[in-house]
Design an enzyme around this catalytic site. Structure first.
Site, PDB file in Angstrom:
ATOM      1  N   CYS A  26       0.830  -1.211   0.000  1.00  0.00           N
ATOM      2  CA  CYS A  26       0.000   0.000   0.000  1.00  0.00           C
ATOM      3  C   CYS A  26       0.859   1.253   0.000  1.00  0.00           C
ATOM      4  O   CYS A  26       1.856   1.320   0.725  1.00  0.00           O
ATOM      5  CB  CYS A  26      -0.834   0.088   1.274  1.00  0.00           C
ATOM      6  SG  CYS A  26      -1.891  -1.306   1.524  1.00  0.00           S
ATOM      7  N   GLY A  45      -4.146  -6.283   6.746  1.00  0.00           N
ATOM      8  CA  GLY A  45      -2.972  -5.595   6.216  1.00  0.00           C
ATOM      9  C   GLY A  45      -1.858  -5.391   7.218  1.00  0.00           C
ATOM     10  O   GLY A  45      -2.093  -5.202   8.416  1.00  0.00           O
ATOM     11  N   GLY A  64      -2.191 -10.794   2.947  1.00  0.00           N
ATOM     12  CA  GLY A  64      -1.913 -10.631   1.525  1.00  0.00           C
ATOM     13  C   GLY A  64      -0.544 -11.174   1.194  1.00  0.00           C
ATOM     14  O   GLY A  64      -0.378 -12.353   0.866  1.00  0.00           O
ATOM     15  N   ARG A  78       0.861  -7.642  -6.141  1.00  0.00           N
ATOM     16  CA  ARG A  78       0.634  -6.222  -6.435  1.00  0.00           C
ATOM     17  C   ARG A  78      -0.565  -5.702  -5.664  1.00  0.00           C
ATOM     18  O   ARG A  78      -1.523  -6.448  -5.386  1.00  0.00           O
ATOM     19  CB  ARG A  78       0.416  -5.995  -7.924  1.00  0.00           C
ATOM     20  CG  ARG A  78      -0.795  -6.728  -8.485  1.00  0.00           C
ATOM     21  CD  ARG A  78      -0.870  -6.536  -9.991  1.00  0.00           C
ATOM     22  NE  ARG A  78      -2.089  -7.075 -10.565  1.00  0.00           N
ATOM     23  CZ  ARG A  78      -2.357  -7.045 -11.859  1.00  0.00           C
ATOM     24  NH1 ARG A  78      -1.492  -6.527 -12.704  1.00  0.00           N
ATOM     25  NH2 ARG A  78      -3.488  -7.529 -12.326  1.00  0.00           N
ATOM     26  N   GLY A  79      -0.497  -4.418  -5.318  1.00  0.00           N
ATOM     27  CA  GLY A  79      -1.636  -3.776  -4.681  1.00  0.00           C
ATOM     28  C   GLY A  79      -2.773  -3.697  -5.683  1.00  0.00           C
ATOM     29  O   GLY A  79      -2.522  -3.562  -6.893  1.00  0.00           O
ATOM     30  N   ALA A 117      -4.662  -1.353  -6.066  1.00  0.00           N
ATOM     31  CA  ALA A 117      -4.742   0.008  -6.607  1.00  0.00           C
ATOM     32  C   ALA A 117      -3.417   0.391  -7.265  1.00  0.00           C
ATOM     33  O   ALA A 117      -3.131   1.565  -7.457  1.00  0.00           O
ATOM     34  CB  ALA A 117      -5.096   0.984  -5.492  1.00  0.00           C
ATOM     35  N   GLU A 171      16.509  -5.007  20.083  1.00  0.00           N
ATOM     36  CA  GLU A 171      16.758  -6.161  20.948  1.00  0.00           C
ATOM     37  C   GLU A 171      15.843  -7.343  20.566  1.00  0.00           C
ATOM     38  O   GLU A 171      16.188  -8.502  20.772  1.00  0.00           O
ATOM     39  CB  GLU A 171      16.498  -5.752  22.407  1.00  0.00           C
ATOM     40  CG  GLU A 171      16.867  -6.785  23.433  1.00  0.00           C
ATOM     41  CD  GLU A 171      16.448  -6.318  24.825  1.00  0.00           C
ATOM     42  OE1 GLU A 171      17.325  -6.137  25.659  1.00  0.00           O
ATOM     43  OE2 GLU A 171      15.231  -6.142  25.057  1.00  0.00           O
ATOM     44  N   SER A 172      14.655  -7.011  20.020  1.00  0.00           N
ATOM     45  CA  SER A 172      13.680  -8.055  19.687  1.00  0.00           C
ATOM     46  C   SER A 172      14.079  -8.842  18.443  1.00  0.00           C
ATOM     47  O   SER A 172      13.581  -9.934  18.214  1.00  0.00           O
ATOM     48  CB  SER A 172      12.304  -7.427  19.422  1.00  0.00           C
ATOM     49  OG  SER A 172      11.885  -6.691  20.541  1.00  0.00           O
TER      50      SER A 172
HETATM   51  P1  XMP Z   1      -0.612  -7.324   3.378  1.00  0.00           P
HETATM   52  O1  XMP Z   1       0.264  -6.465   4.227  1.00  0.00           O
HETATM   53  O2  XMP Z   1      -1.075  -8.552   4.077  1.00  0.00           O
HETATM   54  O3  XMP Z   1      -1.925  -6.434   3.095  1.00  0.00           O
HETATM   55  O4  XMP Z   1       0.007  -7.629   2.045  1.00  0.00           O
HETATM   56  C1  XMP Z   1      -2.989  -6.894   2.310  1.00  0.00           C
HETATM   57  C2  XMP Z   1      -4.062  -5.849   2.269  1.00  0.00           C
HETATM   58  O5  XMP Z   1      -3.613  -4.643   1.644  1.00  0.00           O
HETATM   59  C3  XMP Z   1      -4.732  -3.945   1.130  1.00  0.00           C
HETATM   60  N1  XMP Z   1      -4.451  -3.548  -0.258  1.00  0.00           N
HETATM   61  C4  XMP Z   1      -4.138  -2.303  -0.635  1.00  0.00           C
HETATM   62  N2  XMP Z   1      -4.058  -1.153   0.075  1.00  0.00           N
HETATM   63  N3  XMP Z   1      -3.408  -0.011  -1.890  1.00  0.00           N
HETATM   64  C5  XMP Z   1      -3.689  -0.011  -0.560  1.00  0.00           C
HETATM   65  O6  XMP Z   1      -3.613   1.062   0.071  1.00  0.00           O
HETATM   66  C6  XMP Z   1      -3.483  -1.123  -2.679  1.00  0.00           C
HETATM   67  O7  XMP Z   1      -3.199  -1.103  -3.862  1.00  0.00           O
HETATM   68  C7  XMP Z   1      -3.869  -2.326  -2.005  1.00  0.00           C
HETATM   69  N4  XMP Z   1      -4.056  -3.599  -2.440  1.00  0.00           N
HETATM   70  C8  XMP Z   1      -4.406  -4.325  -1.342  1.00  0.00           C
HETATM   71  C9  XMP Z   1      -5.915  -4.863   1.211  1.00  0.00           C
HETATM   72  O8  XMP Z   1      -6.702  -4.456   2.302  1.00  0.00           O
HETATM   73  C10 XMP Z   1      -5.267  -6.223   1.430  1.00  0.00           C
HETATM   74  O9  XMP Z   1      -6.099  -7.151   2.053  1.00  0.00           O
END
Ligand code: XMP
Length: 482
Positions: free
Chosen positions: A307, A341, A363, A388-389, A391, A473-474
């Site tokens: 994101c 997320g 994700g 990929r995101g 968006a 430390e973690s």
């Molecule tokens: P992780 O960190 O697990 O997060 O990869 C997955 C979540 O990210 C969100 N998501 C997005 N958020 N732009 C954003 O701001 C994006 O393009 C995008 N694509 C996914 C979504 O909530 C997903 O479950």
């Protein structure tokens, strides 16, 4: 004067959980079951994200078998999403609702071809009125040389066929299969018509996954994402027809009139279908979604690995604070929170559950598994998968192609403001291996808290803020890591 909150928002690396007295002697003594939504329970608190590089049917099947659930993404045509849902619903279950059929007048050659093309070991033989007249299995035709003979001459006719009524329970089916030492049990209604098929193979497969998330018909559970654009109600209708268990209204800014309107429309048109909505990151957002009638709220604005919403818009909430304040409100409505997320480790899962979430959506942690639909690439001799995101520029272009039949122009391209990136994640092997690590870590986390359940973790958990030195430390330090 800045209109600013008096307390800083916290996220995963800002805190640790304080160890507590524990009488748990083995981590196998703790329970990881939870509520996904008001009416659906899961054996493990994990959802795979509705992203096109994370969840299609293969991932959703594996997630449900493990006791979690996959949410099929919506960045494909309506028919394709419905088909993905159908694949999950057909993958397992003690009743095959639409068994492969053949006419008694068909030839054995045709029957063999049909069994091979659909990878099934038998065909129910039905007449023009769909009434069962017999059954033909691979055993019946194994050594047949004369393929032009009719199915009716080799099938087990109805007079010798063991059948059962449509409402036969799993237990009853097991007994009948055992008593008659048969592999397949056609279900026949009072008019003689075919109503389904139970096979020994499916029952055995079900036993291999005792924690699997199942619906009342014994089929794997699956969720389907939907948007708020025109046509979404039609999409819902199609997904429901395929047996989708839960709908997820998935938009970046869930605390918006658009989302609330959609929730109300879904409730009006489809009654009490199980409905999750998001994403929000505040108490006010959660309250509005609960008031509109959702069954779970998805929380997370900008914490995801791919994101850039916070960079592009300046908006977001550190995820632990967002979850904690949302959970406090949602509790009064008896609505569970899904933390979506930013989760990188099992420790993050424990922290966010302790902060009040009932489950987590992953994700990038799952994008590197065999079951994800992402492309595999090799870089300097190491395997990666592409993620990929939703968006990101690539995903937005892909969506444009699916939604409009026209070619994208240079002008359209200039208008896109991505809020996500495209990236590679290390290949991590099968989903089951990744989940074993995550669930093992969660169980250990519960035992450090002296908690037998996730609910007890939430009651007992005490967080302590840490400094940068505490974070250093973690992590592994002062050693050369292999
Ligand atoms: P992780 O960190 O697990 O997060 O990869 C997955 C979540 O990210 C969100 N998501 C997005 N958020 N732009 C954003 O701001 C994006 O393009 C995008 N694509 C996914 C979504 O909530 C997903 O479950």
């Amino acid at each position: 004067m800045l209109n600013i909150r008096s307390q800083a928002g916290l996220t995963f690396d800002d805190v640790l959980l304080v160890p507590r007295y524990s009488n748990i002697v083995s981590r196998s003594h703790v329970h990881t079951s939870t509520r996904l939504s008001r009416n659906i329970e899961l054996a493990i608190p994990i959802l795979s994200a509705n992203m096109d590089t994370v969840t299609e049917s293969q991932m959703a099947i594996a997630m449900a078998r493990a006791g979690g659930i996959g949410i099929i993404h919506r960045f494909m045509t309506l028919d394709d999403e419905a088909q993905e849902i159908a694949r999950v619903k057909r993958a397992e279950g003690y009743v095959v609702e639409q068994p492969r059929k053949i006419s008694p007048d068909a030839t054995l050659q045709e029957a063999i071809k049909l069994m091979q093309s659909h990878s099934v070991g038998g065909l129910v033989v039905v007449d023009q009125n769909q009434c069962v007249v017999g059954m033909l299995t691979t055993r019946d035709v194994r050594f047949v040389k004369e393929g032009h003979q009719s199915v009716s001459s080799w099938m087990t006719p109805l007079t010798r066929l063991i059948t059962a009524p449509p409402d036969t329970s799993l237990e009853q089916a097991r007994e009948i299969l055992q008593q008659h030492r048969i592999e397949k049990l056609p279900l026949v209604d009072s008019t003689g018509r075919l109503a389904g098929l139970i096979t020994a193979k499916d029952i055995i497969r079900m036993q291999e996954h005792p924690k699997a998330s199942k619906d009342t018909k014994g089929r794997l559970r699956v969720g389907g994402a939907i948007g708020i654009k025109p046509g979404s109600l039609e999409r819902i209708e199609k997904l429901l027809a395929q047996g989708v268990d839960v709908l997820v209204i998935d938009i970046a800014h869930g605390h918006s009139e658009n989302a609330l309107k959609m929730i109300r429309e879904v409730r009006r048109a489809f009654g009490n279908v199980e409905l999750i909505a998001g994403n929000v990151a505040t108490a006010a957002g959660t309250r509005d979604l609960c008031e509109a009638g959702v069954d779970a709220v998805k929380v997370g604005v900008g914490p995801g690995s791919i994101c850039i919403t916070r960079v592009v818009t300046g908006f977001g909430m550190p995820q632990l604070t967002a979850v904690a304040e949302s959970a406090e409100v949602a509790r009064a409505y008896n609505v569970p929170i899904i933390a979506d997320g930013g989760i990188r480790t099992s420790g993050d899962i424990v922290k966010v559950l302790a902060a009040g979430a009932s489950s987590v959506m992953l994700g990038s942690l799952l994008a590197g598994t065999t079951e994800s639909p992402g492309m595999t690439v090799v870089r300097q001799g190491r395997k990666y998968k592409v993620t990929r995101g939703m968006a990101s520029l690539g995903a937005t272009l892909g969506r444009y192609t699916v939604e409009s039949a026209t070619e994208i122009t240079e002008k359209d391209l200039e208008q896109i403001v991505p809020e996500g990136v495209e990236a590679a994640v290390p290949f991590r092997g099968n989903l089951s291996e990744v989940l074993t690590q995550l669930i093992g870590g969660l169980q250990s986390g519960l035992s450090y808290c002296g908690a037998h359940t996730i609910g007890e973790l939430q009651e007992k958990a005490e967080f302590i803020p840490i400094t940068l030195a505490g974070l250093r430390e973690s992590l592994p330090h002062d050693v050369e890591q292999f």
